[in-house]
Design a protein around this motif. Sequence first.
Motif, PDB file in Angstrom:
ATOM      1  N   ARG A 174       0.612  -1.196   0.022  1.00  0.00           N
ATOM      2  CA  ARG A 174       0.018  -0.047  -0.166  1.00  0.00           C
ATOM      3  C   ARG A 174       0.830   1.362  -0.026  1.00  0.00           C
ATOM      4  O   ARG A 174       0.221   2.433  -0.392  1.00  0.00           O
ATOM      5  CB  ARG A 174      -1.035   0.019   1.332  1.00  0.00           C
ATOM      6  CG  ARG A 174      -2.028  -0.998   1.023  1.00  0.00           C
ATOM      7  CD  ARG A 174      -2.861  -1.130   2.345  1.00  0.00           C
ATOM      8  NE  ARG A 174      -3.426   0.083   2.849  1.00  0.00           N
ATOM      9  CZ  ARG A 174      -4.776   0.414   2.553  1.00  0.00           C
ATOM     10  NH1 ARG A 174      -5.432  -0.456   1.838  1.00  0.00           N
ATOM     11  NH2 ARG A 174      -5.269   1.439   2.945  1.00  0.00           N
ATOM     12  N   CYS A 180      -3.525  -1.336 -10.852  1.00  0.00           N
ATOM     13  CA  CYS A 180      -4.328  -2.499 -10.819  1.00  0.00           C
ATOM     14  C   CYS A 180      -5.262  -2.671 -11.788  1.00  0.00           C
ATOM     15  O   CYS A 180      -6.061  -2.285 -12.122  1.00  0.00           O
ATOM     16  CB  CYS A 180      -4.973  -2.376  -9.508  1.00  0.00           C
ATOM     17  SG  CYS A 180      -4.166  -2.352  -7.767  1.00  0.00           S
ATOM     18  N   TYR A 185      -3.668   3.346  -8.611  1.00  0.00           N
ATOM     19  CA  TYR A 185      -4.000   3.393  -7.050  1.00  0.00           C
ATOM     20  C   TYR A 185      -2.671   4.256  -6.776  1.00  0.00           C
ATOM     21  O   TYR A 185      -1.643   3.700  -6.523  1.00  0.00           O
ATOM     22  CB  TYR A 185      -4.121   2.257  -6.470  1.00  0.00           C
ATOM     23  CG  TYR A 185      -5.767   1.610  -6.680  1.00  0.00           C
ATOM     24  CD1 TYR A 185      -6.842   1.858  -5.927  1.00  0.00           C
ATOM     25  CD2 TYR A 185      -5.831   1.001  -7.908  1.00  0.00           C
ATOM     26  CE1 TYR A 185      -8.005   1.576  -6.108  1.00  0.00           C
ATOM     27  CE2 TYR A 185      -7.044   0.414  -8.339  1.00  0.00           C
ATOM     28  CZ  TYR A 185      -8.262   0.551  -7.534  1.00  0.00           C
ATOM     29  OH  TYR A 185      -9.411   0.206  -7.565  1.00  0.00           O
ATOM     30  N   CYS A 263      -5.840  -6.606  -6.249  1.00  0.00           N
ATOM     31  CA  CYS A 263      -5.107  -5.438  -5.960  1.00  0.00           C
ATOM     32  C   CYS A 263      -5.744  -4.235  -5.568  1.00  0.00           C
ATOM     33  O   CYS A 263      -5.497  -3.681  -4.685  1.00  0.00           O
ATOM     34  CB  CYS A 263      -4.327  -5.509  -7.430  1.00  0.00           C
ATOM     35  SG  CYS A 263      -3.106  -3.900  -7.442  1.00  0.00           S
ATOM     36  N   MET A 267      -5.378  -2.015  -2.343  1.00  0.00           N
ATOM     37  CA  MET A 267      -4.631  -0.687  -2.405  1.00  0.00           C
ATOM     38  C   MET A 267      -5.660   0.233  -2.017  1.00  0.00           C
ATOM     39  O   MET A 267      -5.503   1.359  -1.709  1.00  0.00           O
ATOM     40  CB  MET A 267      -4.319  -0.616  -3.875  1.00  0.00           C
ATOM     41  CG  MET A 267      -2.776  -1.483  -4.308  1.00  0.00           C
ATOM     42  SD  MET A 267      -1.676  -0.910  -3.250  1.00  0.00           S
ATOM     43  CE  MET A 267      -1.309   0.785  -3.694  1.00  0.00           C
TER      44      MET A 267
END
Length: 309
Positions: A174, A180, A185, A263, A267
């Motif tokens: 993160r 993704c 993100y 993902c 995230m």
Amino acid sequence: MKAQNTKMSPLQALRSRSPGLAALGVFTFTLLASPAALASPAELVDIVNQLRSTPAKCAGQPGLQKFVRSPELDRAAAMMAGGASLQDSARATGYQSVVVRGINVTGSADRRALETLLSNGYCPFIVDPALVELGVHQQGATTSLVLAASFTPGAGMDPTGLAVRMLTMVNEARAQGRKCGAAYYPPSAPVRWNEVLARAARQHSEDMAGRDFFHHNSPDGSTPFMRVERAGYDYSGAAENIAAGQMTLEAVMAGWISSPGHCANLMSAEYTEMGAALASNRASSMGAYWTQVFASPRSGPPVKKSRPT
């Protein structure tokens, strides 16, 4: 609720339905006889490990552990050399495995010829980090090898260690912006571990392992929404990732990060807490079942939630 599932790739494409065996294949080549020195079984193990650790011969990840010779896989290799299928050979020895590869070489047991053949045709197997044990058998001019990944989900990690390591890996992911799929993100704030969410994750992993299914919805009709609510967590938003077949946390995290939907769940800045669990069952189709739950607690008085249909 955003729910995402994944099975180990390329495991899914090669999956055998036999309990404890995920991928089976026997590859047979014939070599011309050579008068050079023959390789003994012990020398053959050494050849494979040298190829595994030598990037110039087999390009693999640095620091791969050496293959360990297994008496059970030696017996499986002998049975395979005698004409039995790899599937029957592995099952008969009682070896619990996720992935099994078999190689037969007929015509020469010459060390140099075997090393050349293995480096030219089998490097993807030799440097596969999931394959860690090896069996060999030689009979006349026939050499048989069985390479396998033993059934050890989460090896060396108790639930507490697994929780700590997964939380660390999630927050490391993160902390870096990433795409993704087609969506980008930006870096997200770290999530906190929540034992209530871990309880919901544990329930689902154990249910999948015990009843041998792989889906977000349980055969009894329970959904990810319902499991989070039943665990006692009042959420404003939640998401679930599941996976099956992976033996290590590193493998399951890599699979989730490479999948756009998983993902995105991992995230999303919408979520502030997480819980996760692993459950295993040697007799099940996939062996290991992972569940990861993300959520944010609701601020203010609880409200009645509608459940997905």
